[in-house]
Design a protein around this motif. Structure first.
Motif, PDB file in Angstrom:
ATOM      1  N   PRO A  26      88.945  -4.210  57.023  1.00  0.00           N
ATOM      2  CA  PRO A  26      90.291  -3.972  56.477  1.00  0.00           C
ATOM      3  C   PRO A  26      90.420  -2.615  55.805  1.00  0.00           C
ATOM      4  O   PRO A  26      89.450  -2.077  55.264  1.00  0.00           O
ATOM      5  CB  PRO A  26      90.475  -5.109  55.478  1.00  0.00           C
ATOM      6  CG  PRO A  26      89.084  -5.499  55.092  1.00  0.00           C
ATOM      7  CD  PRO A  26      88.236  -5.278  56.307  1.00  0.00           C
ATOM      8  N   TYR A  27      91.630  -2.095  55.845  1.00  0.00           N
ATOM      9  CA  TYR A  27      91.927  -0.809  55.215  1.00  0.00           C
ATOM     10  C   TYR A  27      93.180  -0.939  54.357  1.00  0.00           C
ATOM     11  O   TYR A  27      94.152  -1.580  54.750  1.00  0.00           O
ATOM     12  CB  TYR A  27      92.141   0.284  56.269  1.00  0.00           C
ATOM     13  CG  TYR A  27      92.555   1.605  55.652  1.00  0.00           C
ATOM     14  CD1 TYR A  27      91.597   2.482  55.173  1.00  0.00           C
ATOM     15  CD2 TYR A  27      93.898   1.935  55.505  1.00  0.00           C
ATOM     16  CE1 TYR A  27      91.966   3.664  54.561  1.00  0.00           C
ATOM     17  CE2 TYR A  27      94.280   3.119  54.892  1.00  0.00           C
ATOM     18  CZ  TYR A  27      93.307   3.981  54.428  1.00  0.00           C
ATOM     19  OH  TYR A  27      93.675   5.148  53.810  1.00  0.00           O
ATOM     20  N   SER A  28      93.157  -0.339  53.166  1.00  0.00           N
ATOM     21  CA  SER A  28      94.320  -0.295  52.289  1.00  0.00           C
ATOM     22  C   SER A  28      94.692   1.159  52.040  1.00  0.00           C
ATOM     23  O   SER A  28      93.817   2.020  51.890  1.00  0.00           O
ATOM     24  CB  SER A  28      94.019  -0.974  50.942  1.00  0.00           C
ATOM     25  OG  SER A  28      95.071  -0.744  50.015  1.00  0.00           O
ATOM     26  N   SER A  29      95.979   1.426  51.982  1.00  0.00           N
ATOM     27  CA  SER A  29      96.437   2.797  51.716  1.00  0.00           C
ATOM     28  C   SER A  29      96.408   3.147  50.233  1.00  0.00           C
ATOM     29  O   SER A  29      96.735   4.264  49.847  1.00  0.00           O
ATOM     30  CB  SER A  29      97.855   2.995  52.263  1.00  0.00           C
ATOM     31  OG  SER A  29      98.746   2.086  51.632  1.00  0.00           O
ATOM     32  N   MET A  30      96.004   2.206  49.388  1.00  0.00           N
ATOM     33  CA  MET A  30      95.973   2.452  47.946  1.00  0.00           C
ATOM     34  C   MET A  30      95.023   3.592  47.581  1.00  0.00           C
ATOM     35  O   MET A  30      93.983   3.786  48.207  1.00  0.00           O
ATOM     36  CB  MET A  30      95.532   1.201  47.180  1.00  0.00           C
ATOM     37  CG  MET A  30      96.630   0.195  46.924  1.00  0.00           C
ATOM     38  SD  MET A  30      96.054  -1.117  45.806  1.00  0.00           S
ATOM     39  CE  MET A  30      95.748  -0.179  44.284  1.00  0.00           C
ATOM     40  N   VAL A  31      95.394   4.331  46.545  1.00  0.00           N
ATOM     41  CA  VAL A  31      94.541   5.359  45.951  1.00  0.00           C
ATOM     42  C   VAL A  31      94.396   5.024  44.475  1.00  0.00           C
ATOM     43  O   VAL A  31      95.389   4.775  43.783  1.00  0.00           O
ATOM     44  CB  VAL A  31      95.148   6.769  46.120  1.00  0.00           C
ATOM     45  CG1 VAL A  31      94.320   7.794  45.366  1.00  0.00           C
ATOM     46  CG2 VAL A  31      95.235   7.136  47.594  1.00  0.00           C
ATOM     47  N   VAL A  32      93.157   4.986  43.991  1.00  0.00           N
ATOM     48  CA  VAL A  32      92.892   4.656  42.594  1.00  0.00           C
ATOM     49  C   VAL A  32      92.591   5.946  41.836  1.00  0.00           C
ATOM     50  O   VAL A  32      91.682   6.693  42.203  1.00  0.00           O
ATOM     51  CB  VAL A  32      91.704   3.681  42.471  1.00  0.00           C
ATOM     52  CG1 VAL A  32      91.428   3.363  41.001  1.00  0.00           C
ATOM     53  CG2 VAL A  32      91.988   2.395  43.253  1.00  0.00           C
ATOM     54  N   ASP A  33      93.361   6.212  40.806  1.00  0.00           N
ATOM     55  CA  ASP A  33      93.215   7.439  40.023  1.00  0.00           C
ATOM     56  C   ASP A  33      91.942   7.370  39.186  1.00  0.00           C
ATOM     57  O   ASP A  33      91.856   6.599  38.222  1.00  0.00           O
ATOM     58  CB  ASP A  33      94.445   7.615  39.123  1.00  0.00           C
ATOM     59  CG  ASP A  33      94.434   8.942  38.366  1.00  0.00           C
ATOM     60  OD1 ASP A  33      93.409   9.659  38.408  1.00  0.00           O
ATOM     61  OD2 ASP A  33      95.468   9.262  37.724  1.00  0.00           O
ATOM     62  N   THR A  34      90.951   8.157  39.552  1.00  0.00           N
ATOM     63  CA  THR A  34      89.661   8.111  38.863  1.00  0.00           C
ATOM     64  C   THR A  34      89.690   8.756  37.474  1.00  0.00           C
ATOM     65  O   THR A  34      88.735   8.621  36.715  1.00  0.00           O
ATOM     66  CB  THR A  34      88.579   8.817  39.706  1.00  0.00           C
ATOM     67  OG1 THR A  34      88.998  10.156  40.002  1.00  0.00           O
ATOM     68  CG2 THR A  34      88.341   8.073  41.005  1.00  0.00           C
ATOM     69  N   SER A  35      90.769   9.451  37.157  1.00  0.00           N
ATOM     70  CA  SER A  35      90.869  10.075  35.830  1.00  0.00           C
ATOM     71  C   SER A  35      91.297   9.077  34.755  1.00  0.00           C
ATOM     72  O   SER A  35      91.221   9.370  33.562  1.00  0.00           O
ATOM     73  CB  SER A  35      91.858  11.245  35.861  1.00  0.00           C
ATOM     74  OG  SER A  35      93.187  10.778  36.067  1.00  0.00           O
ATOM     75  N   LEU A  36      91.736   7.892  35.172  1.00  0.00           N
ATOM     76  CA  LEU A  36      92.185   6.878  34.221  1.00  0.00           C
ATOM     77  C   LEU A  36      91.000   6.249  33.498  1.00  0.00           C
ATOM     78  O   LEU A  36      89.903   6.150  34.065  1.00  0.00           O
ATOM     79  CB  LEU A  36      92.976   5.782  34.945  1.00  0.00           C
ATOM     80  CG  LEU A  36      94.296   6.178  35.608  1.00  0.00           C
ATOM     81  CD1 LEU A  36      94.844   5.010  36.431  1.00  0.00           C
ATOM     82  CD2 LEU A  36      95.313   6.622  34.563  1.00  0.00           C
ATOM     83  N   PRO A  37      91.208   5.773  32.262  1.00  0.00           N
ATOM     84  CA  PRO A  37      90.137   5.035  31.584  1.00  0.00           C
ATOM     85  C   PRO A  37      89.920   3.693  32.288  1.00  0.00           C
ATOM     86  O   PRO A  37      90.832   3.165  32.950  1.00  0.00           O
ATOM     87  CB  PRO A  37      90.672   4.853  30.173  1.00  0.00           C
ATOM     88  CG  PRO A  37      92.161   4.961  30.294  1.00  0.00           C
ATOM     89  CD  PRO A  37      92.414   5.921  31.415  1.00  0.00           C
TER      90      PRO A  37
END
Length: 376
Positions: A26-37
């Motif tokens: 499976p693939y998701s188009s989501m991007v997780v902001d790594t700069s967040l706490p």
């Protein structure tokens, strides 16, 4: 995000034609902001997992837990655990790519290799992908420290696993990528500008003309050794080695830099990593320790039956390519100093690696030249 999706589309097309099943991942188009706490990343990871894995979509968020596994100087690893029912808890590892890592990592090459390495029993199983990372099976083991690699038993295990790793066949070009990658790094590193005045002053002290001459000279010098070309890990530091001590099972993980490359580079690079991020090269393995590793690499079941001549040949080859390892990561560090948001003294790391290269170069050139002359 678009580039990541394109990579997965390429893999799906390739595997449909070859009969493999990566298209089922499976693939998701989501991007997780790594700069967040981390507290703000957690709900995003839960949403991501629900998006990827349909059997988790109806579960309450309270059934999910997230903890940081490790964070190197390129990626962030997180363990997501899910209580699927009262008796069953499942864990996965979410790997978040560091920002701008596409400048130094070929993600398409990495993903193409993972499915074959996983099938051969290396690393964690690839479970899903998303805009800036991947989800893999969780490995129940501890990450090694540099000091662990010096232990004879563990060194023998690493050598045995690396020997098997080098036998995996990855479809595609078998051309070694060492000098291709180093020259690509050099091109990018030599045209940077830094916003911080002190960092830019340090950058301006680097002689890229000298650096290029060193690359060309070392490429020609190592070329005479005819080091076998294998599919190499290329980043076998302690953080990419995990050990389950109860099962006595060692894992090689994280194949971001994996490519077809020279055997001597992969082993020499591993020996350099005995020094850790602090680059304390007093911990570089002795000749006896290197022999121990090489014997178990060449013939893990009967290491004492390996001829001294064969061990010495690999030792010489490795000693030459350890210089290439210093150049590779030195130039890599210049790019990271400009592109990476991670708090690490990358520019200082450049000078540590490059100065070690210059210190060792005459000794290594003399050793290799003498050995080659004696064998004629």
């Amino acid at each position: 995000m678009g580039a990541a999706k394109n990579i997965w589309a390429i893999l799906e097309a390739e595997d449909e034609s070859s009969g493999n099943n990566v298209s089922q991942i499976p693939y998701s188009s989501m991007v997780v902001d790594t700069s967040l706490p981390l507290p703000r990343i957690i709900p995003l990871l839960i949403e991501l997992c629900k998006d990827l894995f349909k059997n988790w979509r109806e579960l309450d968020d309270s059934l999910f837990s997230v903890e940081r596994v490790s964070g190197g100087i390129t990626n962030l690893l997180l363990k997501v655990s899910v209580k699927e029912d009262t008796e069953r808890q499942v864990s996965v590892t979410v790997r978040l790519y560091g920002p701008n890592t596409e400048y130094v990592i070929n993600r398409e090459r990495e993903l193409q290799a993972i499915k074959y390495l996983s099938a051969a029993g290396f690393g964690a199983k690839l479970l899903g992908g998303f805009g800036n990372g991947m989800v893999q099976s969780f490995i129940n083991a501890r990450t090694l420290d540099p000091s662990d690699m010096r232990q004879p038993k563990i060194a023998a295990q690493i050598a045995k696993e690396l020997g098997k790793f080098h036998q995996v066949d990855i479809p595609g070009s078998k051309e070694p990528q060492l000098w291709v990658d180093i020259l690509k790094f050099f091109e990018r590193a030599s045209t940077l500008r830094f916003e911080e005045p002190d960092t830019h002053k340090l950058y301006e002290t680097i002689s890229f003309e000298e650096l290029h001459k060193e690359i060309v000279e070392l490429r020609e010098f190592t070329g005479i050794l005819n080091s076998p070309v294998v599919f190499a890990h290329n980043d076998l530091l302690s953080g990419n080695l995990m050990l389950n001590e109860e099962e006595e099972r060692l894992y090689l993980i994280d194949f971001e830099y994996g490519s077809y490359n020279y055997r001597g580079f992969d082993i020499g690079n591993h020996f350099n990593e005995y020094a850790g991020y602090d680059c304390d090269y007093s911990f570089y393995p002795s000749k006896e320790e290197q022999y121990h590793f090489i014997k178990h690499y060449l013939q893990p079941d009967k290491p004492e039956e390996v001829s001294i001549a064969e061990v010495e040949s690999v030792y010489i080859e490795t000693d030459a390519y350890k210089l290439a390892s210093h150049l590779y990561w030195a130039i890599w560090a210049i790019i990271q100093a400009r592109m990476s948001p991670i708090e690490f003294d990358y520019m200082g790391y450049f000078f540590l690696r490059y100065n070690e290269y210059k210190k060792l170069k005459p000794l290594t050139f003399s050793l290799v030249t003498s050995s080659l002359s004696a064998s004629v």
